[in-house]
Write an enzyme that holds these catalytic residues in place. Structure first.
Site, mmCIF file in Angstrom:
data_model
loop_
_atom_site.group_PDB
_atom_site.id
_atom_site.type_symbol
_atom_site.label_atom_id
_atom_site.label_comp_id
_atom_site.label_asym_id
_atom_site.label_seq_id
_atom_site.Cartn_x
_atom_site.Cartn_y
_atom_site.Cartn_z
ATOM 1 N N LYS A 50 62.337 -8.484 -28.745
ATOM 2 C CA LYS A 50 62.601 -8.571 -30.178
ATOM 3 C C LYS A 50 61.346 -8.454 -31.040
ATOM 4 O O LYS A 50 61.455 -8.277 -32.247
ATOM 5 C CB LYS A 50 63.370 -9.856 -30.513
ATOM 6 C CG LYS A 50 64.648 -10.050 -29.736
ATOM 7 C CD LYS A 50 65.616 -8.873 -29.749
ATOM 8 C CE LYS A 50 66.302 -8.594 -31.039
ATOM 9 N NZ LYS A 50 67.717 -8.891 -31.074
ATOM 10 N N SER A 292 69.431 -13.597 -19.816
ATOM 11 C CA SER A 292 69.938 -12.241 -20.065
ATOM 12 C C SER A 292 69.324 -11.244 -19.085
ATOM 13 O O SER A 292 70.011 -10.351 -18.590
ATOM 14 C CB SER A 292 69.691 -11.816 -21.515
ATOM 15 O OG SER A 292 68.327 -11.636 -21.781
HETATM 16 N N1 PMP Z 1 68.294 -10.843 -24.393
HETATM 17 C C1 PMP Z 1 67.762 -11.755 -25.207
HETATM 18 C C2 PMP Z 1 67.193 -13.011 -24.611
HETATM 19 C C3 PMP Z 1 67.755 -11.534 -26.596
HETATM 20 O O1 PMP Z 1 67.219 -12.469 -27.409
HETATM 21 C C4 PMP Z 1 68.303 -10.343 -27.115
HETATM 22 C C5 PMP Z 1 68.331 -10.097 -28.593
HETATM 23 N N2 PMP Z 1 69.179 -10.953 -29.310
HETATM 24 C C6 PMP Z 1 68.867 -9.417 -26.237
HETATM 25 C C7 PMP Z 1 68.833 -9.698 -24.879
HETATM 26 C C8 PMP Z 1 69.572 -8.141 -26.707
HETATM 27 O O2 PMP Z 1 68.819 -7.236 -27.428
HETATM 28 P P1 PMP Z 1 69.448 -6.362 -28.611
HETATM 29 O O3 PMP Z 1 69.545 -7.254 -29.822
HETATM 30 O O4 PMP Z 1 68.486 -5.262 -28.807
HETATM 31 O O5 PMP Z 1 70.805 -5.888 -28.215
#
Ligand code: PMP
Length: 351
Positions: A50, A292
């Site tokens: 991010k 994630s």
């Molecule tokens: N994993 C984590 C830990 C995140 O903070 C985010 C962003 N919210 C994402 C994945 C996904 O990224 P994006 O917002 O680009 O879809």
């Protein structure tokens, strides 16, 4: 083994270090008949993917005059965007106010405050929409700049112009058969997919979402206001353990990916099993990632089990495991010595 050439440049400020994260091969993960790489986004200065969007939202707003010097920035975020924005705003001299549901990890709030931001907590019952509406109202009432990551075009754009370019450059001389990611705002998948679809059209794009919040898998469209923001929670959403993924609505930034059929496959994943994969990755490859990242990798391994011989995978790891010390990811990791550790200590005191 080690390069001693430095980075070949001096950096004018911390934001200049965002991006150019490494793609690293895994050697003890996944079936033997495939090759797996991970793109380790924790190499960004504030340790997550991010940082990219935080920087571009601010710089795009500076360029088009939406953001004036010294103006306050406000955003709704589950953490990593807030931490990235706190870094960018600190380096560039903008005050920052973050709205965040109280359910997200404590270290995220404290990190943002450490970086000089204010953090306004919203009740967890109000879900993602509650923190979003709070930020929107603060912006309207106070004349602040609303970063609006879920609708802002600067989000996917930065992934098209950096994340995707890095992948294309690093895989210039290599096959790339599968690219696997999840989504929060959808910026990563939409931006990278724009470039992969045109420049590596044979690469299959696999999108993962929580098994108990299959917003895309449900096929139910999101209802929206004129500005693209959601009218309310999506019916397929339930609270899930994958922080940063799948808010309780389908973001406008992700909608482009759905409309353009940017995903060859959407696969559900159990976030609790994803945590197990994050722990496996740390202990067997020495690579630290969050829930994630573990969930994305688990999805990739499941796809790899059925993939043709010799397939090459690239898996996004959005952030670092260190961001989750107070969360269930580390619940099974004791702070006290095990019997074996205690016995080792005792053995040094025996005469
Ligand atoms: N994993 C984590 C830990 C995140 O903070 C985010 C962003 N919210 C994402 C994945 C996904 O990224 P994006 O917002 O680009 O879809």
């Amino acid at each position: 083994m080690y390069s001693t050439e430095g980075r070949g440049r001096l950096y004018p400020d911390i934001v200049a270090t965002v991006g150019d994260t490494p793609c690293v091969r895994l050697n003890r993960t996944g079936p033997d008949h495939v090759t797996m790489y991970v793109k380790v986004e924790s190499f960004n200065p504030l340790s997550s993917v991010k940082d990219r969007l935080a920087l571009n939202i601010i710089e795009a707003a500076e360029r088009d005059g939406q953001l004036r010097p010294g103006q306050t920035v406000v955003e709704a975020t589950s953490g990593n965007t807030g931490i990235g924005l706190a870094m960018v705003c600190a380096a560039k001299g903008y005050p920052l106010v973050i709205t965040m549901a109280e359910s997200f990890s404590i270290e995220r709030r404290r990190l943002m405050r450490f970086l000089g931001a204010k953090v306004v907590l919203t009740p967890k019952e109000e879900r993602g929409i509650g923190m979003y509406n709070t930020a929107k109202k603060l912006a309207a009432d106070n004349g602040w700049f609303f970063a609006s990551q879920f609708e802002n075009g600067a989000n996917a754009d930065i992934h098209e112009s950096t994340t995707a370019r890095e992948i294309l450059a690093d895989f210039r001389d290599s096959a790339l058969d599968y690219w696997v990611t999840g989504y929060g705002t959808g910026g990563t998948v939409t931006g990278v997919a724009r470039a992969l679809r045109s420049e590596r059209p044979d690469c299959k794009i696999v999108l993962s979402e929580p098994h108990n919040a299959q917003l895309i898998g449900s096929g139910v469209p999101q209802e929206r206001l004129a500005d693209g923001s959601p009218t309310g929670s999506h019916p397929a959403w339930e609270p899930h353990v994958i922080q940063g993924w799948t808010p309780d609505f389908i973001p406008k930034v992700l909608q482009e990916g759905i409309d353009q059929s940017f995903f060859d496959e959407v696969r559900p994943v159990d976030g609790v099993k994803g945590m197990g994969m994050a722990q496996y990755l740390a202990a067997n490859e020495g690579i630290l990632t969050g829930v994630s990242g573990g969930s994305t990798l688990l999805t990739a391994v499941e796809v790899a089990n059925e993939a043709p011989e010799g397939s090459v995978f690239l898996v996004m790891l959005p952030d670092t495991g260190e961001r989750y010390l107070s969360t269930p990811l580390f619940e099974s990791i004791p702070a006290e010595m095990s019997e074996e550790e205690a016995a080792l200590f005792t053995s040094t005191r025996e005469t």
